[in-house]
Design an enzyme around this catalytic site. Structure first.
Site, PDB file in Angstrom:
ATOM      1  N   ALA A   1      55.538 -11.373  15.517  1.00 40.02           N
ATOM      2  CA  ALA A   1      55.294 -11.939  16.851  1.00 40.02           C
ATOM      3  C   ALA A   1      53.806 -12.113  17.134  1.00 40.02           C
ATOM      4  CB  ALA A   1      55.952 -11.055  17.912  1.00 40.02           C
TER       5      ALA A   1
ATOM      6  N   GLY B   1      42.989  -8.378  16.818  1.00 40.15           N
ATOM      7  CA  GLY B   1      42.059  -7.614  15.979  1.00 40.15           C
ATOM      8  C   GLY B   1      42.677  -7.224  14.645  1.00 40.15           C
TER       9      GLY B   1
ATOM     10  N   LEU C   1      43.995  -8.932  11.695  1.00 39.09           N
ATOM     11  CA  LEU C   1      43.915 -10.325  11.235  1.00 39.09           C
ATOM     12  C   LEU C   1      45.184 -10.791  10.535  1.00 39.09           C
ATOM     13  CD1 LEU C   1      40.217 -10.393   9.951  1.00 39.09           C
ATOM     14  CD2 LEU C   1      41.090 -10.769  12.259  1.00 39.09           C
TER      15      LEU C   1
ATOM     16  N   GLU D   1      45.297   6.624  18.346  1.00 42.41           N
ATOM     17  CA  GLU D   1      46.178   5.910  17.414  1.00 42.41           C
ATOM     18  C   GLU D   1      46.570   6.791  16.226  1.00 42.41           C
ATOM     19  OE1 GLU D   1      46.600   1.987  17.422  1.00 42.41           O
ATOM     20  OE2 GLU D   1      46.037   1.983  19.529  1.00 42.41           O
TER      21      GLU D   1
ATOM     22  N   ARG E   1      40.335   0.945  19.173  1.00 45.99           N
ATOM     23  CA  ARG E   1      41.622   1.533  19.572  1.00 45.99           C
ATOM     24  C   ARG E   1      41.607   3.061  19.604  1.00 45.99           C
ATOM     25  NH1 ARG E   1      45.742  -2.675  16.427  1.00 45.99           N
ATOM     26  NH2 ARG E   1      47.262  -1.040  16.813  1.00 45.99           N
TER      27      ARG E   1
ATOM     28  N   HIS F   1      41.811   0.084  12.373  1.00 49.02           N
ATOM     29  CA  HIS F   1      41.917   1.539  12.210  1.00 49.02           C
ATOM     30  C   HIS F   1      41.005   1.926  11.044  1.00 49.02           C
ATOM     31  CE1 HIS F   1      46.260   1.258  13.909  1.00 49.02           C
ATOM     32  NE2 HIS F   1      45.486   1.763  14.831  1.00 49.02           N
TER      33      HIS F   1
ATOM     34  N   ASN G   1      51.990  -7.980   8.441  1.00 50.13           N
ATOM     35  CA  ASN G   1      51.759  -7.525   9.814  1.00 50.13           C
ATOM     36  C   ASN G   1      50.585  -6.547   9.871  1.00 50.13           C
ATOM     37  OD1 ASN G   1      52.976  -8.489  12.101  1.00 50.13           O
ATOM     38  ND2 ASN G   1      54.897  -7.375  11.803  1.00 50.13           N
TER      39      ASN G   1
ATOM     40  N   CYS H   1      49.527   2.890   5.952  1.00 46.86           N
ATOM     41  CA  CYS H   1      50.014   2.787   7.337  1.00 46.86           C
ATOM     42  C   CYS H   1      51.452   3.266   7.444  1.00 46.86           C
ATOM     43  CB  CYS H   1      50.003   1.336   7.824  1.00 46.86           C
ATOM     44  SG  CYS H   1      48.404   0.557   7.785  1.00 46.86           S
TER      45      CYS H   1
HETATM   46  O1  SUG Z   1      49.149  -1.608  15.140  1.00 44.77           O
HETATM   47  N1  SUG Z   1      50.744  -4.174  13.368  1.00 44.77           N
HETATM   48  C1  SUG Z   1      50.269  -2.809  13.423  1.00 44.77           C
HETATM   49  C2  SUG Z   1      49.790  -2.368  12.080  1.00 44.77           C
HETATM   50  C3  SUG Z   1      49.475  -0.903  12.045  1.00 44.77           C
HETATM   51  C4  SUG Z   1      48.763  -0.500  10.824  1.00 44.77           C
HETATM   52  N2  SUG Z   1      48.550   0.886  10.845  1.00 44.77           N
HETATM   53  C5  SUG Z   1      47.501   1.527  10.262  1.00 44.77           C
HETATM   54  N3  SUG Z   1      46.421   0.885   9.925  1.00 44.77           N
HETATM   55  N4  SUG Z   1      47.584   2.795  10.112  1.00 44.77           N
HETATM   56  C6  SUG Z   1      49.167  -2.643  14.464  1.00 44.77           C
HETATM   57  O2  SUG Z   1      48.333  -3.530  14.601  1.00 44.77           O
HETATM   58  C7  SUG Z   1      51.846  -6.145  14.278  1.00 44.77           C
HETATM   59  C8  SUG Z   1      53.012  -6.481  15.157  1.00 44.77           C
HETATM   60  C9  SUG Z   1      53.079  -7.920  15.544  1.00 44.77           C
HETATM   61  O3  SUG Z   1      52.044  -8.546  15.662  1.00 44.77           O
HETATM   62  O4  SUG Z   1      54.183  -8.399  15.782  1.00 44.77           O
HETATM   63  C10 SUG Z   1      51.426  -4.700  14.398  1.00 44.77           C
HETATM   64  O5  SUG Z   1      51.706  -4.051  15.381  1.00 44.77           O
END
Ligand code: SUG
Length: 416
Positions: free
Chosen positions: A19, A24, A26, A162, A194, A230, A341, A347
């Protein structure tokens, strides 16, 4: 009591979709609106868990949270005119990235000797902020044994937190007392920072950490601007090894010196920007890797296929392996559905150092459970989702039924 590191991966939920909700991030933004493949995504995640388990490592998992989230839809007074992005938020499968579920301080680091977990509030993004009540509920079930664990509610929502994605732990072996490194953001160009410093400091105090065994480090604002939303997109630590991009921290030399002062045996493996640019590191998620100590004592790096397929990254890794650094093995895994995503191998997992006997066994993976989960996913997970269809009652029925079937198969009706 044997303390070991257990990786708890988030099973990819049946509503996994693109979605484009995370400013931030990418990859997530680039794939906004595309068709997702929840069944393939869940099987990819499961194969990663199985691979690590077959290396002889303890493996746990968390269930996807209920989606669409009716509590959230009620809170935002959703109606027929509500922005589609907000409706989509209620459908997000983002709890699969369990590195954001909580921050974990193992027992050897804490004043009362218990393993402390603080559920992350994830306030920066609406689709992630909705996660914590259900996450806390699941953590309290998995880690219900209060002789060994303390699960905390999130820090106040005025401080963005986070979770483990901005927290690294260095130690001699997992069962020894460690140095906990909290990385926060102050600025990030057009993108939000974040993880707030005060959130990290609250978590450290709440966990009863020894102030002499804690560091608070600012993330490089340029890294956030380049898409490292992150810290775990640009650095990862395991036992005495820190594997980091040269541009991860605002003050890299000061950070390395502070680590070495507290932990003289630390080995810091730095990838210079001249070898792998920040952009390439973020595009390939080289650092969003699982840095693992195998039962043989060898340290391995589980990287996403995207990193393995990059000639630049591959060249650097081959050189590293040819030298005599602490990381002796590189294992590529295919988690492309999650990667699109912005979620790599790191992650997808929450590291908990604990005695597996103290954990609710329903959350621990076994070869038999791999088969059980795979057959539920193959039978019930949607093959694909077009994000434009989020909100449809047919899809809602499909997604809710799929989760229910998994709950039944794993005897986890408490989470229904
Ligand atoms: O929070 N993506 C997550 C990815 C999290 C990655 N986690 C770590 N780096 N530990 C986020 O940005 C995408 C959902 C969307 O766009 O539909 C999303 O939430």
């Amino acid at each position: 009591m044997t303390l070991v590191e257990i990786n708890f991966d988030g099973l990819v939920g049946p509503s996994h979709n693109y979605a484009g909700l995370s400013l931030g991030n990418l990859a997530a933004t680039a794939h906004a609106g595309e068709i997702s493949y929840p069944r393939a995504a869940a099987l990819q995640g499961l194969a990663k868990m199985q691979g690590n388990m077959e290396l002889g490592l303890p493996q746990g998992f968390f269930l996807p949270l209920p989606r669409p989230n009716h509590r959230f839809l009620t809170q935002i007074a959703a109606d027929g005119n509500t922005d589609h992005g907000l409706i989509a938020a209620a459908w997000s499968a983002s709890s699969m990235w369990t590195a954001n579920a909580a921050t974990v301080s193992p027992g050897p680091d804490t004043r009362d000797g218990r393993c402390h977990l603080t559920t992350a509030n994830l306030v920066t993004m609406p689709h992630r902020y909705q996660e914590w009540p259900d996450t806390a509920r699941q953590l309290r079930l998995a880690f219900a044994d209060e002789a060994h664990f303390a699960v905390h509610d999130p820090v106040p929502a005025c401080f963005g937190d986070e979770g483990a994605a901005n927290h690294m732990r260095m130690c001699r072996t997992h069962g020894d007392a460690g140095l906990e490194i909290f990385v926060y953001g102050r600025r990030g160009g057009p993108f939000p920072a974040r993880q707030h410093e005060q959130a990290s400091r609250i978590v450290a105090r709440a966990h009863g950490l020894n102030p002499d065994a804690v560091l608070f480090v600012e993330q490089n604002p340029d890294a956030i601007t380049a898409g490292a939303f992150h810290n775990d997109v640009v650095a990862v630590a395991n036992e005495r090894v820190l594997f980091t991009h040269e541009l991860a921290f605002a003050d890299p030399e000061g950070t390395y010196a502070a680590i070495r002062e507290k932990m003289p045996e630390a080995e810091i493996v730095i990838v210079p920007a001249s070898a792998v640019s920040l952009q390439e590191a973020i595009r390939t998620y080289l650092f969003n890797a699982q840095l693992l100590t195998l039962p043989t004592g060898e340290i391995a790096l589980v990287i996403p296929m995207e990193a393995h397929e990059s000639p630049t990254v591959r060249g650097w890794l081959d050189n590293m392996l040819a030298g005599n650094g602490p990381i002796r093995r590189v294992i590529p895994v295919d988690v492309k559905q999650s990667m699109a995503n912005g979620g790599g191998p790191a992650c997808l997992r929450l590291r908990v150092v604990a005695d597996p006997q103290a954990v609710d066994p329903r959350f621990l993976l076994t070869p038999a459970k791999v088969q059980t989960i795979a057959s539920v996913v193959e039978e019930w997970w949607p093959a694909q989702i077009d994000p434009a269809t989020l909100g449809s009652t047919t899809l809602e029925h499909e997604v809710a039924t799929a989760r229910l079937r998994l709950i039944e198969a794993l005897d986890l009706a408490d989470l229904a």
